[in-house]
Design an enzyme around this catalytic site. Structure first.
Site, PDB file in Angstrom:
ATOM      1  N   HIS A 277       0.853  -1.191   0.000  1.00 43.66           N
ATOM      2  CA  HIS A 277       0.000   0.000   0.000  1.00 43.66           C
ATOM      3  C   HIS A 277       0.881   1.229   0.000  1.00 43.66           C
ATOM      4  O   HIS A 277       1.926   1.253   0.646  1.00 43.66           O
ATOM      5  CB  HIS A 277      -0.924   0.013   1.227  1.00 43.66           C
ATOM      6  CG  HIS A 277      -2.071   0.952   1.063  1.00 43.66           C
ATOM      7  ND1 HIS A 277      -1.975   2.291   1.329  1.00 43.66           N
ATOM      8  CD2 HIS A 277      -3.326   0.738   0.601  1.00 43.66           C
ATOM      9  CE1 HIS A 277      -3.133   2.863   1.058  1.00 43.66           C
ATOM     10  NE2 HIS A 277      -3.965   1.954   0.608  1.00 43.66           N
ATOM     11  N   ASP A 334      -7.974  -5.529  -0.014  1.00 45.47           N
ATOM     12  CA  ASP A 334      -8.430  -6.343  -1.141  1.00 45.47           C
ATOM     13  C   ASP A 334      -8.030  -7.807  -1.002  1.00 45.47           C
ATOM     14  O   ASP A 334      -8.606  -8.672  -1.658  1.00 45.47           O
ATOM     15  CB  ASP A 334      -7.884  -5.777  -2.458  1.00 45.47           C
ATOM     16  CG  ASP A 334      -8.458  -4.403  -2.736  1.00 45.47           C
ATOM     17  OD1 ASP A 334      -9.665  -4.227  -2.543  1.00 45.47           O
ATOM     18  OD2 ASP A 334      -7.697  -3.506  -3.137  1.00 45.47           O
TER      19      ASP A 334
END
Ligand code: CMC
Length: 388
Positions: A277, A334
């Site tokens: 991320h 996700d």
């Protein structure tokens, strides 16, 4: 040269001031309007979270009731828009249909081009939040060639969406892999939590796109359609679909090592989907909440154990591997949504549309904040010219 700072991917450029969402990437902290995501995900519904984002505070019981009723009433689509779906091929990805239908929606609401006060902004926002699940479910049903299910005014937001996805026309029976089952409360709660976790995430790629389109004075629904298109990519919201596709491609626990080696190979473009991320460099707090939810759901609904086993192996190896540790690559939101959505009988192609449903409130809240900020300007970055 020398006049502008060079910041590809805007890793160190603040593009706006905002009081909507706070992230501390080092501590793994996320708050909407000052309230920790853990509290919102466990003690409040998605609709309460929508109200919070739009209004800056959680609703009273009376205000929530009025908001809920309004969202139910606004979930229906103009018949003209319904015909648009017929123009798409059967195998159209629901994200393509969704983005096009939201652009088309702008043409039904010209009045949102010239809004003058907060009440008009909120009406515009409620309308898009209410209609997105209907458009998403229609896009999915068109892709299967099965009749659309209209929203049901008696059903709350999340149950309504699941019903539009799974019900038979006019009936209360639901299509499912294990026969015709009713939608369980635990399924509604799980999906509601997923919507809440997606509701906003400050200046991510799709929100930045929404603000940039807002800056040109275009219709708010066109800005949302642009956000949908930006979200589709696998580096962003499309990662949830890619995670499951990748786990299916790995196929068995004994092949996980081979794929981890591919992900580490600098000459191989393969990346482990659902890892890493830009902002979270310790852990993604949304992923923690979902991992816990996944563990709870194991007992209550049938999670696909084969894919779960592969996912658990990927997680175990990656979390103890020097390559991933040294680069702060942890599972992100996700990585976990796909497994849970699969258990809710939502097909892969609908994972990113589910993300869209959750994120619409964030996009539209950011759109309004942009419009109401006296310092807002048209987005117009400069470049370092390197040509002839
Ligand atoms: N697998 C293998 N290596 C990776 C991965 C990964 N998933 N992610 C980053 N790296 C490596 C990358 O190769 C680079 O290595 P090196 O320093 O040796 O060149 C280093 O880690 C830093 O990567 P980066 O691309 O500079 O980091 P970024 O902040 O620009 O990208 C990211 C962030 C999310 C796009 C990236 O981690 C990625 O592609 N992840 C997989 C896709 C994914 O799961 N996306 C969902 C993000 S969370 C929800 C959302 O935004 O929608």
């Amino acid at each position: 040269t020398g006049l502008f700072s060079y910041d590809p991917g805007y890793t160190s450029t603040a593009s706006c001031r905002s009081n909507i969402t706070f992230i501390n990437g080092k501590k793994g902290e996320l708050r909407y309007r000052g309230i920790p995501i853990e509290e919102l995900a466990t003690e409040h519904t998605y609709l309460e979270t929508c109200y919070l984002l739009l209004n800056g505070e959680l609703p009273s019981a009376q205000k929530l009731l009025a908001f809920d009723l309004e969202i139910r009433h606004r979930a229906f689509l103009h018949e003209g828009l319904r015909h648009l779906f017929n123009a798409f091929p059967d195998n159209a990805h629901p994200m393509a249909t969704l983005s096009a239908a939201v652009t088309a929606l702008a043409s039904f609401y010209d009045e949102h081009l010239n809004m003058e006060n907060g009440t008009e902004y909120l009406e515009m926002a409620h309308r898009i939040i209410a209609k997105i699940p209907t458009i998403a479910a229609f896009a999915y049903r068109h892709s299967l060639g099965i009749p659309f299910i209209q929203p049901d005014i008696d059903l709350a937001f999340t149950r309504n969406f699941l019903t539009m996805m799974r019900a038979y026309p006019g009936g209360k029976m639901h299509l499912g892999t294990e026969g015709h089952d009713e939608i369980k409360e635990v399924e509604v709660r799980a999906l509601d939590t997923i919507f809440t976790l997606h509701a906003d995430h400050e200046q991510n790629a799709s929100t930045t796109v929404v603000r940039n389109v807002a800056s040109t004075g275009a219709h708010p629904y066109v800005a949302i359609a642009s956000g949908i298109s930006a979200l589709w990519g696998r580096a962003h919201g499309g990662a949830n679909e890619s995670v499951i596709a990748q786990l299916e491609m790995i196929g068995s626990v004994d092949r996980v090592d081979t794929f981890i080696a591919k992900a580490k190979d600098p000459d191989d473009p393969f990346r482990l989907m659902g890892f890493g991320h830009r902002v979270y460099k310790n852990f993604d707090p949304r992923a923690r909440i979902l991992k816990k939810l996944q563990d709870e759901l194991k007992e209550e609904i049938g999670l696909n154990s084969h894919l779960m086993e592969i996912a658990e192996k990927v997680e175990e190896i990656a979390l103890s591997d020097e390559y991933f540790i040294s680069r702060n690559l942890y599972p992100n939101i996700d990585f976990y949504t796909g497994i849970i959505l699969t258990a809710l009988q939502i097909p892969k192609s609908m994972f990113t549309p589910v993300f869209v449903i959750g994120r619409t409130v964030g996009w539209i809240t950011q759109w309004i904040e942009f419009k109401q900020d006296p310092q807002s300007k048209i987005a117009r970055p400069r470049q370092l010219y390197s040509g002839q």
